[in-house]
Design a protein around this motif. Structure first.
Motif, mmCIF file in Angstrom:
data_model
loop_
_atom_site.group_PDB
_atom_site.id
_atom_site.type_symbol
_atom_site.label_atom_id
_atom_site.label_comp_id
_atom_site.label_asym_id
_atom_site.label_seq_id
_atom_site.Cartn_x
_atom_site.Cartn_y
_atom_site.Cartn_z
ATOM 1 N N PHE A 193 112.066 109.992 74.094
ATOM 2 C CA PHE A 193 110.876 111.008 74.294
ATOM 3 C C PHE A 193 110.993 112.172 73.713
ATOM 4 N N GLY A 194 111.909 112.661 72.837
ATOM 5 C CA GLY A 194 112.291 113.744 72.168
ATOM 6 C C GLY A 194 112.794 114.831 73.127
ATOM 7 N N ALA A 195 112.604 115.918 72.602
ATOM 8 C CA ALA A 195 113.355 117.279 73.362
ATOM 9 C C ALA A 195 112.673 118.392 72.932
ATOM 10 N N GLY A 196 112.681 119.309 73.858
ATOM 11 C CA GLY A 196 112.215 120.765 73.260
ATOM 12 C C GLY A 196 110.800 120.593 72.991
ATOM 13 N N ALA A 197 110.469 121.266 71.973
ATOM 14 C CA ALA A 197 109.099 121.681 71.221
ATOM 15 C C ALA A 197 108.473 120.094 71.124
ATOM 16 N N HIS A 198 109.376 119.217 70.770
ATOM 17 C CA HIS A 198 108.735 118.070 70.325
ATOM 18 C C HIS A 198 108.785 116.890 71.378
ATOM 19 N N TYR A 199 108.996 117.211 72.650
ATOM 20 C CA TYR A 199 108.811 116.307 73.799
ATOM 21 C C TYR A 199 107.451 115.758 73.741
ATOM 22 N N CYS A 200 107.663 114.443 73.928
ATOM 23 C CA CYS A 200 106.567 113.570 74.076
ATOM 24 C C CYS A 200 105.388 114.060 75.252
ATOM 25 N N LEU A 201 104.208 114.281 74.916
ATOM 26 C CA LEU A 201 103.105 114.614 76.080
ATOM 27 C C LEU A 201 102.791 113.304 76.985
ATOM 28 N N GLY A 202 102.999 112.111 76.640
ATOM 29 C CA GLY A 202 102.714 111.133 77.252
ATOM 30 C C GLY A 202 104.011 110.383 78.123
ATOM 31 N N ALA A 203 105.068 111.011 77.931
ATOM 32 C CA ALA A 203 106.367 110.591 78.608
ATOM 33 C C ALA A 203 106.115 110.482 80.079
ATOM 34 N N ALA A 204 105.531 111.261 80.848
ATOM 35 C CA ALA A 204 105.566 111.190 82.031
ATOM 36 C C ALA A 204 104.402 109.939 82.667
ATOM 37 N N LEU A 205 103.499 109.975 81.770
ATOM 38 C CA LEU A 205 102.665 108.909 82.006
ATOM 39 C C LEU A 205 103.213 107.493 81.700
ATOM 40 N N ALA A 206 103.927 107.446 80.491
ATOM 41 C CA ALA A 206 104.635 106.251 80.565
ATOM 42 C C ALA A 206 105.723 105.749 81.643
ATOM 43 N N ARG A 207 106.238 106.758 82.170
ATOM 44 C CA ARG A 207 107.167 106.455 83.072
ATOM 45 C C ARG A 207 106.459 106.041 84.324
ATOM 46 N N VAL A 208 105.462 106.612 84.922
ATOM 47 C CA VAL A 208 104.582 106.284 85.855
ATOM 48 C C VAL A 208 104.166 104.868 85.866
ATOM 49 N N GLU A 209 103.498 104.546 84.376
ATOM 50 C CA GLU A 209 102.955 103.181 84.127
ATOM 51 C C GLU A 209 104.128 102.187 84.350
ATOM 52 N N LEU A 210 105.255 102.475 83.899
ATOM 53 C CA LEU A 210 106.410 101.480 83.998
ATOM 54 C C LEU A 210 106.558 101.276 85.357
ATOM 55 N N ALA A 211 106.730 102.291 86.162
ATOM 56 C CA ALA A 211 107.357 102.133 87.658
ATOM 57 C C ALA A 211 106.474 101.341 88.261
ATOM 58 N N GLU A 212 104.900 101.575 88.310
ATOM 59 C CA GLU A 212 103.700 100.849 88.708
ATOM 60 C C GLU A 212 103.953 99.431 88.413
ATOM 61 N N THR A 213 104.157 99.117 87.046
ATOM 62 C CA THR A 213 104.158 97.807 86.619
ATOM 63 C C THR A 213 105.292 96.711 87.204
ATOM 64 N N LEU A 214 106.593 97.469 87.186
ATOM 65 C CA LEU A 214 107.711 96.869 87.838
ATOM 66 C C LEU A 214 107.621 96.725 89.187
ATOM 67 N N ALA A 215 106.913 97.494 89.908
ATOM 68 C CA ALA A 215 106.737 97.498 91.320
ATOM 69 C C ALA A 215 105.775 96.048 91.639
ATOM 70 N N VAL A 216 104.645 96.265 90.869
ATOM 71 C CA VAL A 216 103.794 94.990 90.870
ATOM 72 C C VAL A 216 104.382 93.635 90.670
ATOM 73 N N LEU A 217 105.077 93.736 89.866
ATOM 74 C CA LEU A 217 105.649 92.278 89.278
ATOM 75 C C LEU A 217 106.561 91.797 90.399
ATOM 76 N N THR A 218 107.408 92.898 90.818
ATOM 77 C CA THR A 218 108.623 92.517 91.793
ATOM 78 C C THR A 218 107.613 92.151 93.294
ATOM 79 N N ARG A 219 106.651 92.756 93.468
ATOM 80 C CA ARG A 219 106.077 92.218 94.817
ATOM 81 C C ARG A 219 105.382 90.933 94.427
ATOM 82 N N ARG A 220 104.824 90.601 93.452
ATOM 83 C CA ARG A 220 104.225 89.280 93.263
ATOM 84 C C ARG A 220 105.133 88.212 92.858
ATOM 85 N N PHE A 221 106.223 88.519 92.238
ATOM 86 C CA PHE A 221 107.233 87.438 91.836
ATOM 87 C C PHE A 221 108.570 87.351 92.371
#
Length: 74
Positions: free
Chosen positions: A10-38
């Motif tokens: 996700f880069g660092a400093g001035a070049h930090y990715c603006l979507g990094a927080a959203l990507a982490r939240v999406e991944l956490a939710e996806t993994l939670a749903v997968l483990t609940r279901r399967f």
């Protein structure tokens, strides 16, 4: 032997990715749903990693899940 370089996904400093927080939240939710279901996955075979050029990550990662439970009727 050289030490490992810091991760740069996700880069660092001035070049930090603006979507990094959203990507982490999406991944956490996806993994939670997968483990609940399967149920929790288990690594089925040895993990092979990509060459340490560019972004480092698994080249092959087999995660078999149990049979899906039918979703309850609303």
């Amino acid at each position: 032997m050289r030490g490992r370089a810091p991760l740069l996904q996700f880069g660092a400093g001035a070049h930090y990715c603006l979507g990094a927080a959203l990507a982490r939240v999406e991944l956490a939710e996806t993994l939670a749903v997968l483990t609940r279901r399967f149920g929790p996955p288990a690594v089925h075979a040895p993990v092979t990693w990509t060459a340490p050029i560019g972004i480092r990550g698994p080249e092959r990662l087999l995660l078999p899940f149990a049979e899906a439970e039918p979703e309850p009727e609303p």
